[in-house]
Design a protein around this motif. Sequence first.
Motif, PDB file in Angstrom:
ATOM      1  N   CYS A  20     -83.400 103.424  71.611  1.00 14.59           N
ATOM      2  CA  CYS A  20     -84.144 104.284  72.182  1.00 14.59           C
ATOM      3  C   CYS A  20     -85.094 105.100  70.526  1.00 14.59           C
ATOM      4  O   CYS A  20     -85.917 105.776  70.853  1.00 14.59           O
ATOM      5  CB  CYS A  20     -84.871 105.150  73.194  1.00 14.59           C
ATOM      6  SG  CYS A  20     -83.762 106.754  72.758  1.00 14.59           S
TER       7      CYS A  20
ATOM      8  N   CYS B  56     -86.273 108.843  73.759  1.00 17.59           N
ATOM      9  CA  CYS B  56     -86.583 109.095  75.349  1.00 17.59           C
ATOM     10  C   CYS B  56     -86.813 110.676  75.498  1.00 17.59           C
ATOM     11  O   CYS B  56     -86.353 111.549  76.929  1.00 17.59           O
ATOM     12  CB  CYS B  56     -85.527 108.283  75.580  1.00 17.59           C
ATOM     13  SG  CYS B  56     -83.205 109.047  75.222  1.00 17.59           S
TER      14      CYS B  56
ATOM     15  N   HIS C 215     -83.574 100.828  75.457  1.00 16.52           N
ATOM     16  CA  HIS C 215     -84.338 102.503  76.306  1.00 16.52           C
ATOM     17  C   HIS C 215     -83.037 102.262  77.840  1.00 16.52           C
ATOM     18  O   HIS C 215     -82.804 102.795  78.624  1.00 16.52           O
ATOM     19  CB  HIS C 215     -85.197 103.132  76.728  1.00 16.52           C
ATOM     20  CG  HIS C 215     -85.819 102.437  77.523  1.00 16.52           C
ATOM     21  ND1 HIS C 215     -86.211 102.372  79.215  1.00 16.52           N
ATOM     22  CD2 HIS C 215     -87.005 101.606  77.229  1.00 16.52           C
ATOM     23  CE1 HIS C 215     -86.901 101.650  79.557  1.00 16.52           C
ATOM     24  NE2 HIS C 215     -87.407 101.380  78.711  1.00 16.52           N
ATOM     25  N   ARG C 216     -81.549 101.435  77.126  1.00 15.65           N
ATOM     26  CA  ARG C 216     -81.137 100.774  77.881  1.00 15.65           C
ATOM     27  C   ARG C 216     -79.532 102.241  78.982  1.00 15.65           C
ATOM     28  O   ARG C 216     -78.941 101.966  79.847  1.00 15.65           O
ATOM     29  CB  ARG C 216     -79.927 100.466  77.157  1.00 15.65           C
ATOM     30  CG  ARG C 216     -79.827  99.157  76.413  1.00 15.65           C
ATOM     31  CD  ARG C 216     -78.638  98.000  76.411  1.00 15.65           C
ATOM     32  NE  ARG C 216     -79.550  96.974  75.568  1.00 15.65           N
ATOM     33  CZ  ARG C 216     -79.226  96.473  74.438  1.00 15.65           C
ATOM     34  NH1 ARG C 216     -77.540  96.912  73.977  1.00 15.65           N
ATOM     35  NH2 ARG C 216     -79.622  94.935  73.716  1.00 15.65           N
TER      36      ARG C 216
ATOM     37  N   LEU D 269     -84.484 110.497  69.025  1.00 17.89           N
ATOM     38  CA  LEU D 269     -84.258 109.646  69.953  1.00 17.89           C
ATOM     39  C   LEU D 269     -85.658 109.763  71.121  1.00 17.89           C
ATOM     40  O   LEU D 269     -85.671 110.707  71.234  1.00 17.89           O
ATOM     41  CB  LEU D 269     -83.240 109.931  70.967  1.00 17.89           C
ATOM     42  CG  LEU D 269     -82.257 110.315  70.560  1.00 17.89           C
ATOM     43  CD1 LEU D 269     -81.209 110.542  71.597  1.00 17.89           C
ATOM     44  CD2 LEU D 269     -81.363 108.769  70.164  1.00 17.89           C
TER      45      LEU D 269
ATOM     46  N   CYS E  63     -77.453 106.278  74.968  1.00 17.74           N
ATOM     47  CA  CYS E  63     -76.882 105.070  74.078  1.00 17.74           C
ATOM     48  C   CYS E  63     -77.491 104.936  72.938  1.00 17.74           C
ATOM     49  O   CYS E  63     -77.042 104.126  72.017  1.00 17.74           O
ATOM     50  CB  CYS E  63     -77.548 104.016  75.013  1.00 17.74           C
ATOM     51  SG  CYS E  63     -79.156 104.372  74.678  1.00 17.74           S
ATOM     52  N   THR E  64     -78.904 105.947  72.202  1.00 17.01           N
ATOM     53  CA  THR E  64     -79.145 105.223  70.727  1.00 17.01           C
ATOM     54  C   THR E  64     -80.140 104.417  70.922  1.00 17.01           C
ATOM     55  O   THR E  64     -80.737 104.243  70.184  1.00 17.01           O
ATOM     56  CB  THR E  64     -78.578 105.606  70.422  1.00 17.01           C
ATOM     57  OG1 THR E  64     -77.753 105.103  69.450  1.00 17.01           O
ATOM     58  CG2 THR E  64     -77.516 107.206  70.932  1.00 17.01           C
TER      59      THR E  64
ATOM     60  N   GLY F 138     -81.808 104.564  80.311  1.00 21.71           N
ATOM     61  CA  GLY F 138     -82.393 105.311  81.229  1.00 21.71           C
ATOM     62  C   GLY F 138     -82.672 106.634  80.304  1.00 21.71           C
ATOM     63  O   GLY F 138     -83.711 106.870  81.504  1.00 21.71           O
ATOM     64  N   GLY F 139     -82.983 106.554  79.005  1.00 23.13           N
ATOM     65  CA  GLY F 139     -83.681 107.464  78.884  1.00 23.13           C
ATOM     66  C   GLY F 139     -82.645 109.481  78.814  1.00 23.13           C
ATOM     67  O   GLY F 139     -82.657 110.410  78.963  1.00 23.13           O
TER      68      GLY F 139
END
Length: 98
Positions: free
Chosen positions: A47, A81, A36-37, A79, A44-45, A39-40
């Motif tokens: 997650c 997140c 989860h690069r 996603l 980034c996708t 941070g939600g």
Amino acid sequence: MPKVQAETATGLIETEAPDGKKLVLTIEDAGVDILHRCGGNARCTTCRVEVLEGDPGEMGELERNRLAMEAELAPNTRLSCQIRVHSDLKVHVVNQAS
Ligand code: FES
């Protein structure tokens, strides 16, 4: 509490989540190194998950717009997140750190 099942690189994990907990954190707290690069923030996708069973809820505009930028995703891609767990879910985790 809703039950969450996640298919991972090392097998199926099962956990429970308090109603409304973010799916990505539910999976991470169960010991899965889900990426989860950003941070939600739906940027980034990393997650992303594929929803196999259950209702993950409506997709928000942020998530919809970000996923629309990706080519060749499975139609059940979401996603994690951006999902709040409100009912039982089974997902496939697409990206793990390991
Ligand atoms: Fe980056 Fe979900 S953590 S899109």
